[in-house]
Design an enzyme around this catalytic site. Structure first.
Site, PDB file in Angstrom:
ATOM      1  N   ARG A 177       0.882  -1.375  -0.072  1.00  0.00           N
ATOM      2  CA  ARG A 177       0.156  -0.067  -0.015  1.00  0.00           C
ATOM      3  C   ARG A 177       0.975   1.187   0.155  1.00  0.00           C
ATOM      4  NH1 ARG A 177      -2.310  -3.722  -1.322  1.00  0.00           N
ATOM      5  NH2 ARG A 177      -4.363  -4.367  -0.444  1.00  0.00           N
ATOM      6  N   SER A 227     -11.835  -1.437   1.623  1.00  0.00           N
ATOM      7  CA  SER A 227     -11.233  -1.722   2.681  1.00  0.00           C
ATOM      8  C   SER A 227     -10.701  -0.574   3.874  1.00  0.00           C
ATOM      9  CB  SER A 227     -10.128  -2.699   2.495  1.00  0.00           C
ATOM     10  OG  SER A 227     -10.609  -3.948   2.298  1.00  0.00           O
ATOM     11  N   GLU A 297      -6.580   2.832   5.889  1.00  0.00           N
ATOM     12  CA  GLU A 297      -6.108   2.757   4.471  1.00  0.00           C
ATOM     13  C   GLU A 297      -6.633   3.917   3.662  1.00  0.00           C
ATOM     14  OE1 GLU A 297      -6.794  -0.346   0.790  1.00  0.00           O
ATOM     15  OE2 GLU A 297      -5.772  -1.259   2.554  1.00  0.00           O
TER      16      GLU A 297
END
Length: 303
Positions: A177, A227, A297
């Site tokens: 990420r 998410s 995130e």
């Protein structure tokens, strides 16, 4: 004439569609967000450069965005100018050696469909992710055993100062990420991915399998930002949240999905404040019960 009015006039003179006090709830997959001072649809890199340079000259903050799939925008909105990538930034073309050139604003669904049409394999893991190619490169998106790191060759970009540049190979600094762009904040404009020859029927079957898994496990029927939390090392955020009894927990219109606890959904009328409060409840509860601090995130943006 104030700075926003000057930028609005420049955008119109450059042929851009734009609007002032544009609700960001119209432009994020969460369907949440107050108004942007100025929202501009930009069709090519030269126009984007002119707008960014003028914004810098006027000291007006700006944000370059795709389809708003990983964003939680403040209820008070975004001060300054929001630049949405359209036109040239949504085009996809085939290059040599099974390489595909893709605009940063192209939906991942379009990239996957293009690869299928050309019997190229390697991008199937992106099928069903509600983002753009630029966003996927920016955060090194991944799912079902694949990640952008495996296929991304290079990115061309516009720096915060308004200069064009390019990063490729190891200079992309791809990890979980993360990419060089999460640090340098340059706007990705175009990218190249290298795929491999494949059988169209097998590629289609793989895509059908993945979208079937997503529909059965993820709350695609509700607005969300995907998410919410990064995966803790050796654990799964959704599993931890579920084990802590938080499925279905709500604050206002924001709800921990009963289908997948890693998702917060907008059940109707959710505000940014609702989501932030629910995120805090989740983080505090999971930390108290498991000792794991979940890291967000989703990017929170705005005043």
């Amino acid at each position: 004439m104030n700075e926003i009015e000057q930028l609005s006039r420049l955008a119109e003179n450059l042929g851009c569609a734009c609007s002032c006090q544009e609700p960001m709830s119209r432009h994020t997959t969460f369907r949440i967000g107050g108004p942007a001072d100025l929202f501009v649809f930009v069709k090519n890199r030269n126009v984007l450069q002119k707008l960014v340079r003028q914004a810098n000259l006027l000291e007006v903050p700006y944000l370059v965005m795709g389809n708003g799939s990983n964003m939680l925008v403040s209820d008070r909105g975004i001060r300054g100018m929001v630049l949405a990538l359209t036109g040239d930034f949504c085009r996809i073309r085939l290059c040599q050696n099974h390489t595909v050139s893709c605009g940063a604003g192209a939906p991942l669904s379009s990239l996957c469909s293009f690869a299928l049409k050309n019997s190229l394999t390697g991008a199937e893991f992106l099928w069903g992710i509600p983002g753009t190619a630029g966003g996927a490169a920016f955060m090194n998106a991944g799912a079902y055993g694949g990640e952008m790191k495996n296929i991304l060759v290079s990115c061309s970009h516009l720096t915060r100062a308004g200069e064009f540049g390019k990063l490729e190979g190891e200079n992309l600094c791809l990890s979980y990420r993360h990419s060089a762009y999460t640090d340098n904040k340059a706007a990705i404009l175009f990218l190249r991915v290298r795929l491999a020859p494949g059988d169209a029927a097998e590629i289609r079957a793989r895509m059908d399998d993945l979208i079937g898994r997503r529909k059965s496990k993820q709350p695609l029927e509700f607005p969300s930002a995907g998410s919410v939390f990064k995966r803790p090392e050796g654990r799964f955020a959704g599993t931890l949240i579920e084990q802590c009894g938080l499925k279905g927990r709500s604050v206002g219109g924001a709800v921990v999905s009963s289908k997948h606890a890693g998702f917060i959904v907008n059940s109707g009328g959710a505000t940014c404040e609702d989501v932030l409060k629910l995120i805090s409840v989740i983080q505090n509860t999971v930390f108290q019960k498991t000792g794991v601090l979940l890291e967000c995130e989703v990017k929170t943006i705005g005043s």
